[in-house]
Design a protein around this motif. Structure first.
Motif, PDB file in Angstrom:
ATOM      1  N   GLY A   8       1.936  -2.252   2.796  1.00  0.00           N
ATOM      2  CA  GLY A   8       1.948  -0.802   2.923  1.00  0.00           C
ATOM      3  C   GLY A   8       2.438  -0.078   1.686  1.00  0.00           C
ATOM      4  O   GLY A   8       2.092   1.084   1.458  1.00  0.00           O
ATOM      5  N   ARG A   9       3.228  -0.754   0.853  1.00  0.00           N
ATOM      6  CA  ARG A   9       3.762  -0.124  -0.366  1.00  0.00           C
ATOM      7  C   ARG A   9       2.788  -0.180  -1.536  1.00  0.00           C
ATOM      8  O   ARG A   9       3.010   0.485  -2.544  1.00  0.00           O
ATOM      9  N   MET A  10       1.718  -0.972  -1.411  1.00  0.00           N
ATOM     10  CA  MET A  10       0.769  -1.093  -2.520  1.00  0.00           C
ATOM     11  C   MET A  10       0.121   0.252  -2.821  1.00  0.00           C
ATOM     12  O   MET A  10      -0.247   1.001  -1.921  1.00  0.00           O
ATOM     13  N   ARG A  11      -0.028   0.547  -4.111  1.00  0.00           N
ATOM     14  CA  ARG A  11      -0.533   1.862  -4.532  1.00  0.00           C
ATOM     15  C   ARG A  11      -1.921   2.143  -3.952  1.00  0.00           C
ATOM     16  O   ARG A  11      -2.186   3.235  -3.448  1.00  0.00           O
ATOM     17  N   LEU A  12      -2.806   1.162  -4.022  1.00  0.00           N
ATOM     18  CA  LEU A  12      -4.160   1.363  -3.508  1.00  0.00           C
ATOM     19  C   LEU A  12      -4.137   1.599  -2.001  1.00  0.00           C
ATOM     20  O   LEU A  12      -4.829   2.494  -1.495  1.00  0.00           O
ATOM     21  N   VAL A  13      -3.340   0.827  -1.284  1.00  0.00           N
ATOM     22  CA  VAL A  13      -3.249   0.992   0.166  1.00  0.00           C
ATOM     23  C   VAL A  13      -2.680   2.366   0.512  1.00  0.00           C
ATOM     24  O   VAL A  13      -3.156   3.028   1.442  1.00  0.00           O
ATOM     25  N   ARG A  14      -1.684   2.820  -0.247  1.00  0.00           N
ATOM     26  CA  ARG A  14      -1.120   4.153   0.003  1.00  0.00           C
ATOM     27  C   ARG A  14      -2.179   5.235  -0.146  1.00  0.00           C
ATOM     28  O   ARG A  14      -2.271   6.156   0.668  1.00  0.00           O
ATOM     29  N   ALA A  15      -2.998   5.108  -1.192  1.00  0.00           N
ATOM     30  CA  ALA A  15      -4.043   6.114  -1.428  1.00  0.00           C
ATOM     31  C   ALA A  15      -5.089   6.085  -0.318  1.00  0.00           C
ATOM     32  O   ALA A  15      -5.486   7.131   0.206  1.00  0.00           O
ATOM     33  N   LEU A  16      -5.521   4.887   0.054  1.00  0.00           N
ATOM     34  CA  LEU A  16      -6.536   4.765   1.094  1.00  0.00           C
ATOM     35  C   LEU A  16      -5.978   5.154   2.458  1.00  0.00           C
ATOM     36  O   LEU A  16      -6.695   5.688   3.301  1.00  0.00           O
ATOM     37  N   PRO A  72       3.272  -0.641   8.614  1.00  0.00           N
ATOM     38  CA  PRO A  72       4.351   0.277   8.210  1.00  0.00           C
ATOM     39  C   PRO A  72       4.300   0.566   6.717  1.00  0.00           C
ATOM     40  O   PRO A  72       4.103  -0.359   5.911  1.00  0.00           O
ATOM     41  N   PRO A  73       4.468   1.814   6.309  1.00  0.00           N
ATOM     42  CA  PRO A  73       4.410   2.168   4.884  1.00  0.00           C
ATOM     43  C   PRO A  73       5.420   1.409   4.033  1.00  0.00           C
ATOM     44  O   PRO A  73       5.207   1.228   2.833  1.00  0.00           O
ATOM     45  N   GLY A  74       6.518   0.976   4.649  1.00  0.00           N
ATOM     46  CA  GLY A  74       7.543   0.258   3.892  1.00  0.00           C
ATOM     47  C   GLY A  74       7.305  -1.228   3.789  1.00  0.00           C
ATOM     48  O   GLY A  74       8.077  -1.937   3.120  1.00  0.00           O
ATOM     49  N   SER A  75       6.248  -1.739   4.412  1.00  0.00           N
ATOM     50  CA  SER A  75       5.951  -3.162   4.348  1.00  0.00           C
ATOM     51  C   SER A  75       5.401  -3.522   2.975  1.00  0.00           C
ATOM     52  O   SER A  75       5.028  -2.652   2.187  1.00  0.00           O
ATOM     53  N   PHE A  76       5.336  -4.813   2.666  1.00  0.00           N
ATOM     54  CA  PHE A  76       4.857  -5.260   1.355  1.00  0.00           C
ATOM     55  C   PHE A  76       3.461  -4.721   1.075  1.00  0.00           C
ATOM     56  O   PHE A  76       3.189  -4.180   0.001  1.00  0.00           O
TER      57      PHE A  76
END
Length: 207
Positions: free
Chosen positions: A178-186, A172-176
């Motif tokens: 999922g909120r990381m900047r690198l993970v959001r970009a990837l 989930p995007p709101g998880s710890f």
């Protein structure tokens, strides 16, 4: 256009519930995540422990193998996971008509941990990849022991990075994580691949 309609959403949700119902009640998401990780880390540790008198030039094998692994991932994803290939039908069936129907660009997140089963490789996947690459390991051993060890370290690290990154994109995007900047970009990069008209050709690399 149909993929964005309410009818398509209901159909996909019904399909998703059907797939979830087929997951064994004995399925353990934690075991599915940890067993391959422990196997991979154990193989990496054993390979590192077998290195003797490492020379700087030998470390060049690591980026070479990592880049080659990335190329293999891309080709395997496009050819085996998105095209039905004789002998590899199980890979296609698990990926294109299942994974890509459950997870689409605008709805990438797992809904609970049991859906790890729909994202992670089968638990024995890392063992299978180790076995498939063993001939290369043996050939390198006869050339130079350290090269064989570094090859195992790199390939197993690549498989683990594939697994963990792919799962991260579907958390989930709101998880710890999922909120990381690198993970959001990837995740945005991977979401393009989950757009049905683009999935056959675009962004086939997870790692």
């Amino acid at each position: 256009a149909w993929m964005g309609t309410a009818e398509a959403g209901r159909s996909r949700d019904d399909f998703r519930e059907g797939v979830r119902a087929e997951i064994s009640r004995r399925y353990s998401p934690l075991a599915h995540l940890l067993v391959p990780a422990l196997v991979g880390v154990a193989l990496i540790a054993a390979a590192i422990a077998s290195i003797r008198q490492l020379r700087a030039w030998e470390l060049l094998l690591v980026p070479i193998v990592y880049v080659m692994s990335n190329a293999v991932e891309h080709r395997a994803h496009r050819k085996a996971l998105h095209r039905r290939t004789r002998g590899l039908e199980i890979l296609y069936d698990r990926h294109t008509p299942m994974h890509h129907r459950v997870f689409v660009a605008k709805d990438m997140a797992i809904r609970d941990r049991r859906e790890y089963a729909l994202v992670l490789l089968p638990w024995f996947g890392i063992v299978a990849i180790f076995a498939l690459t063993t001939p290369i390991t043996i050939a390198l051993w006869f050339v130079e022991r350290n090269l064989a060890c570094l090859f195992v370290v790199t390939t197993m690290a690549y498989v683990l990075s594939y697994e963990w990154l792919h799962l991260a994109y579907h958390l989930p995007p709101g998880s710890f994580i999922g909120r990381m900047r690198l993970v959001r970009a990837l995740r945005r990069h991977h979401a393009t691949h989950h757009h049905p008209p683009l999935m056959q050709k675009w962004n086939c690399n997870v790692t």
